[in-house]
Design an enzyme around this catalytic site. Structure first.
Site, mmCIF file in Angstrom:
data_model
loop_
_atom_site.group_PDB
_atom_site.id
_atom_site.type_symbol
_atom_site.label_atom_id
_atom_site.label_comp_id
_atom_site.label_asym_id
_atom_site.label_seq_id
_atom_site.Cartn_x
_atom_site.Cartn_y
_atom_site.Cartn_z
ATOM 1 N N SER A 3 0.813 -1.216 0.000
ATOM 2 C CA SER A 3 0.000 0.000 0.000
ATOM 3 C C SER A 3 0.852 1.275 0.000
ATOM 4 O O SER A 3 0.357 2.345 -0.294
ATOM 5 C CB SER A 3 -0.955 0.003 1.194
ATOM 6 N N LYS A 13 0.676 4.252 6.733
ATOM 7 C CA LYS A 13 0.074 5.170 5.748
ATOM 8 C C LYS A 13 0.552 6.603 5.972
ATOM 9 O O LYS A 13 1.099 6.932 7.019
ATOM 10 C CB LYS A 13 -1.465 5.162 5.874
#
Lengths: 209, 209
Positions: free
Chosen positions: A128, A165
């Site tokens: 990700s 993230k």
DNA sequence: TATTTTACTGAATATATATACAGTATAATA
DNA sequence: TATTATACTGTATATATATTCAGTAAAATA
């Protein structure tokens, strides 16, 4: 006035390397050999500059009387400020706690390796954060902290799910966790209704290929 | 025959203390002052005895040329081989030689950090290996070698241009250097007409954020 | 623009330092 | 018992080394 010039830095490094390799500091002449200078005065002036800027001290009259300031010259030259850091597997679910069952192994690493200090390594799962150059199985150095700023890469936990993230906080009660990969979507968290725990902050990365 | 005498042990300790306090080893005369000897030869003979018994080494002709053997205490106790590695700037043109003008600085790093050994760090310029997670300003650990296999990430030099790419050899006289970024094209080299020099092989990666 | 800082070459020198030589004396070893 | 190792003093010296002085040149700074 404490800025070291690139050349002075090279001289400083060359002194450290010399001490590491021989066990004692170099003479002016030794520095000349290492650096390619043709006059001992080249070394002398660099040494005086390094002394003036506080990087070394020079014992007057003594041969090889250079010592490196800051830390134990011995430690400094050998970079003994090394610590053991745990590698924690980023399991799909669960907090990346330092509990022994989560620790893959310990690795030795100079504590100042990434400029700022850190607490553990986390093994990355998934892609990700691919566009930020963070790939599967990379080790990211994590500093345990709750103080993160917009744009920081954070290690966040929602319920029992741990994820890496970009951190964005567009409003008081809203946090967006943004991946660096078009195949993934933003995670928007309403702090009023959902729990978000910031485990820490990304400091650096190591990849063993 | 390796038994140290009490007096020799005192001299050895006094050398260790001197190094710890000043950052450099003592002269014969310094040892005399510390130990209360009146002749430099007292120190000299003790030093030669300590050398013979393997506790120190003495660099011939050098002042303060004493180094204590087995005194890398950290290495001893933790069994970690730490070394200094140069960081080399990947200049757009030019070989990434270990010449001092190309060395940004030296960093300490456990020598087994990436599993296999390596020789230096190279600072990456450009984004041609982006999809392999190699970003601008990353440090890649490079093992100097000419033996590379298909699929390895190599540090290659064509004329004076140094580049990091996937290595592919589809035919005897053809090498393809393949980027990991759609914005870049393959570099196809005809070994019959062009020179290709393999500087080394990618071993691992470090990113200081 | 003038001045300072950085980065050197090259030569000279006082002294810091290793190191050899000549002894003395005691304890340990063969 | 002879020999070797330990543990020193004392003197001497070649040389290793720090350090000063006189320059040159480019870059940074005021």
């Amino acid at each position: 006035m404490k800025d070291i010039t690139p050349q002075q830095n090279k001289v400083l490094d060359c002194i450290k390397v010399y001490i590491k390799e021989t066990g004692f500091p170099p003479t002016r002449s030794d520095i000349c050999k290492e650096m390619g200078f043709k006059s001992p005065n080249s070394a002398e002036t660099h040494l005086r500059a390094l002394e003036k800027k506080g990087f070394i001290s020079i014992a007057s009259g003594a041969s090889r009387g250079i010592s490196i300031i800051g830390e134990d010259s011995y430690k400094e030259s050998n970079n003994i400020e090394t610590d053991n850091y745990p590698i924690i597997g980023l399991v799909a679910a669960g907090s990346p706690t330092l509990a022994s069952e989560n620790i893959e192994k310990q690795v030795s690493c100079p504590s100042n390796f990434f400029g700022s200090s850190f607490d553990y390594f986390l093994r990355v799962k998934g892609l990700s954060m691919k566009d930020a150059g963070i790939m599967e199985d990379d080790l990211i150095a994590v500093k345990k902290t709750h103080e993160v700023r917009d744009g920081d890469i954070v290690i966040a936990r929602i319920d029992d799910e741990v994820t890496v993230k970009y951190f964005k906080k567009p409003a008081q009660d809203t946090v967006i966790l943004e991946p660096a990969n078009d195949d993934f979507s933003n995670i928007e968290i309403d702090l009023k209704s959902e729990d978000l725990f910031i485990e820490g902050k990304y400091i650096g990365l190591i990849r063993e290929s």
